[in-house]
Design a protein around this motif. Structure first.
Motif, PDB file in Angstrom:
ATOM      1  N   LEU A  55      20.328  -1.335  72.331  1.00 37.88           N
ATOM      2  CA  LEU A  55      20.336  -0.131  71.498  1.00 37.88           C
ATOM      3  C   LEU A  55      20.408  -0.532  70.035  1.00 37.88           C
ATOM      4  N   ILE A  56      19.714   0.235  69.193  1.00 35.16           N
ATOM      5  CA  ILE A  56      19.882   0.078  67.746  1.00 35.16           C
ATOM      6  C   ILE A  56      20.422   1.402  67.209  1.00 35.16           C
ATOM      7  N   VAL A  57      21.590   1.334  66.557  1.00 33.95           N
ATOM      8  CA  VAL A  57      22.132   2.504  65.870  1.00 33.95           C
ATOM      9  C   VAL A  57      21.674   2.366  64.423  1.00 33.95           C
ATOM     10  N   LEU A  58      20.799   3.281  64.012  1.00 38.30           N
ATOM     11  CA  LEU A  58      20.085   3.091  62.754  1.00 38.30           C
ATOM     12  C   LEU A  58      20.389   4.220  61.780  1.00 38.30           C
ATOM     13  N   ASP A  59      20.988   3.860  60.652  1.00 37.05           N
ATOM     14  CA  ASP A  59      21.258   4.850  59.606  1.00 37.05           C
ATOM     15  C   ASP A  59      19.930   5.195  58.938  1.00 37.05           C
ATOM     16  N   LEU A  60      19.793   6.459  58.551  1.00 34.87           N
ATOM     17  CA  LEU A  60      18.546   6.874  57.901  1.00 34.87           C
ATOM     18  C   LEU A  60      18.480   6.391  56.453  1.00 34.87           C
ATOM     19  N   ARG A  61      19.558   6.627  55.714  1.00 29.54           N
ATOM     20  CA  ARG A  61      19.582   6.246  54.293  1.00 29.54           C
ATOM     21  C   ARG A  61      20.124   4.841  54.149  1.00 29.54           C
ATOM     22  N   LEU A  62      19.237   3.920  53.862  1.00 27.36           N
ATOM     23  CA  LEU A  62      19.633   2.514  53.736  1.00 27.36           C
ATOM     24  C   LEU A  62      19.040   1.954  52.450  1.00 27.36           C
ATOM     25  N   PRO A  63      19.686   0.979  51.852  1.00 23.77           N
ATOM     26  CA  PRO A  63      19.075   0.337  50.687  1.00 23.77           C
ATOM     27  C   PRO A  63      17.831  -0.459  51.128  1.00 23.77           C
ATOM     28  N   GLY A  64      16.852  -0.496  50.262  1.00 20.81           N
ATOM     29  CA  GLY A  64      15.621  -1.228  50.598  1.00 20.81           C
ATOM     30  C   GLY A  64      14.790  -0.420  51.564  1.00 20.81           C
ATOM     31  N   LEU A  65      14.590  -0.971  52.736  1.00 22.17           N
ATOM     32  CA  LEU A  65      13.822  -0.293  53.775  1.00 22.17           C
ATOM     33  C   LEU A  65      14.691   0.802  54.397  1.00 22.17           C
ATOM     34  N   ASP A  66      14.227   2.054  54.427  1.00 28.95           N
ATOM     35  CA  ASP A  66      15.072   3.085  55.038  1.00 28.95           C
ATOM     36  C   ASP A  66      14.878   3.134  56.558  1.00 28.95           C
ATOM     37  N   GLY A  67      15.708   3.954  57.195  1.00 34.24           N
ATOM     38  CA  GLY A  67      15.719   4.000  58.656  1.00 34.24           C
ATOM     39  C   GLY A  67      14.380   4.388  59.263  1.00 34.24           C
ATOM     40  N   LEU A  68      13.675   5.310  58.597  1.00 32.22           N
ATOM     41  CA  LEU A  68      12.382   5.748  59.137  1.00 32.22           C
ATOM     42  C   LEU A  68      11.393   4.599  59.150  1.00 32.22           C
ATOM     43  N   GLU A  69      11.406   3.823  58.061  1.00 29.54           N
ATOM     44  CA  GLU A  69      10.465   2.716  57.947  1.00 29.54           C
ATOM     45  C   GLU A  69      10.794   1.628  58.981  1.00 29.54           C
ATOM     46  N   VAL A  70      12.088   1.381  59.185  1.00 32.73           N
ATOM     47  CA  VAL A  70      12.494   0.404  60.200  1.00 32.73           C
ATOM     48  C   VAL A  70      11.991   0.866  61.571  1.00 32.73           C
ATOM     49  N   CYS A  71      12.187   2.162  61.843  1.00 32.05           N
ATOM     50  CA  CYS A  71      11.746   2.764  63.098  1.00 32.05           C
ATOM     51  C   CYS A  71      10.231   2.586  63.289  1.00 32.05           C
ATOM     52  N   ARG A  72       9.481   2.910  62.237  1.00 29.28           N
ATOM     53  CA  ARG A  72       8.020   2.792  62.302  1.00 29.28           C
ATOM     54  C   ARG A  72       7.593   1.373  62.588  1.00 29.28           C
ATOM     55  N   ARG A  73       8.240   0.432  61.903  1.00 31.76           N
ATOM     56  CA  ARG A  73       7.823  -0.961  62.061  1.00 31.76           C
ATOM     57  C   ARG A  73       8.204  -1.526  63.415  1.00 31.76           C
TER      58      ARG A  73
END
Ligand code: CA
Length: 247
Positions: A55-73
């Motif tokens: 599981l990855i618990v992923l915050d949406l607002r992050l410095p640099g790459l945000d959570g959405l971008e991490v999700c997409r990648r």
């Protein structure tokens, strides 16, 4: 709840607020998870690409790459890893976008520890059920309302009238009808019907569902067989006859 697993579930927490990250780690640790914390999106992405997590618990607002971008990648990665997206209150649009880019569930800050643990446990259950479901459906003819699906001969009929489906439309239908009432997320359906190496997006699932409905539903605008579960995915209505006879 004691776990019968011999190895702990591995969870990656991507969160820039130390107190929240520690809180999440503490409570997932309590249910037997081995946790790691990444403080920014890029670090989280790199770890997720190099190692396997349950599981990855992923915050949406992050410095640099945000959570959405991490999700997409992470989409289209060889190994499917469920994502629990953490958003701040009021980020409704982002919350929905998060599901569109492939998050499995979301949690809104501030959240209770109970809620977090329950969501994580539900994801573990779903993923484990999903793995169990990789076995092919039984092969018996499935009857739901006036819909009849024969997995062996790959034939579908509605009220005795045969309907011609494409391979993917048929596979989607068999998957849903084999487990009436069970809700599948779009990512689960992509995984089960298109395979883990698929290049498709969740919109692929939506468009196939729409075409499937146009072929099997008496009124595709008010589907009786394939229901949308808003914000989650789709399910086969467990008793469409009840719907048909309702005023
Ligand atoms: Ca943050």
């Amino acid at each position: 709840m004691p776990s019968s697993r011999t190895t702990p579930r591995r969870v990656l927490i991507v969160e820039d607020e130390p107190e929240i990250a520690d809180l999440i780690a503490l409570h997932l640790g309590d249910i037997g998870c081995a946790t790691e914390i990444a403080r920014d999106g890029l670090t989280g992405l790199h770890r997720a690409q190099r190692q396997r997590y349950d599981l990855i618990v992923l915050d949406l607002r992050l410095p640099g790459l945000d959570g959405l971008e991490v999700c997409r990648r992470l989409q289209g990665a060889e190994d499917y890893t469920p994502i629990l997206m953490v958003t701040a209150r009021g980020e409704e649009l982002d919350r929905i976008l998060g599901l569109e880019v492939g998050a499995d569930d979301y949690l809104t800050k501030p959240f209770s520890v109970r809620e977090l643990v329950a969501r994580a446990a539900a994801i573990f259950r779903r993923v484990e059920t999903l793995r169990g479901l990789r076995d092919e459906p039984s092969g018996e003819t499935l009857e739901i309302g006036r819909l009849s699906v024969d997995p062996n001969q790959r034939r579908v009929a509605v009220g005795g009238r045969e309907v011609s489906l494409t391979v993917k439309e048929f596979d989607l239908l068999v998957r849903l009808v084999s487990n009436p009432g069970r809700v599948y997320t779009r990512s689960q359906l992509l995984d089960l019907v298109w395979g883990t190496h698929h290049a498709g997006s969740e919109h692929t699932v939506n468009s196939h569902i729409n075409r499937l409905r146009s072929k099997i539903e008496p009124d595709p605008a008010n589907p009786q067989y394939v229901e949308t579960v808003w914000g989650v995915g789709y399910r086969c209505h467990p008793s469409p006859a009840a719907v048909e006879t309702s005023p």
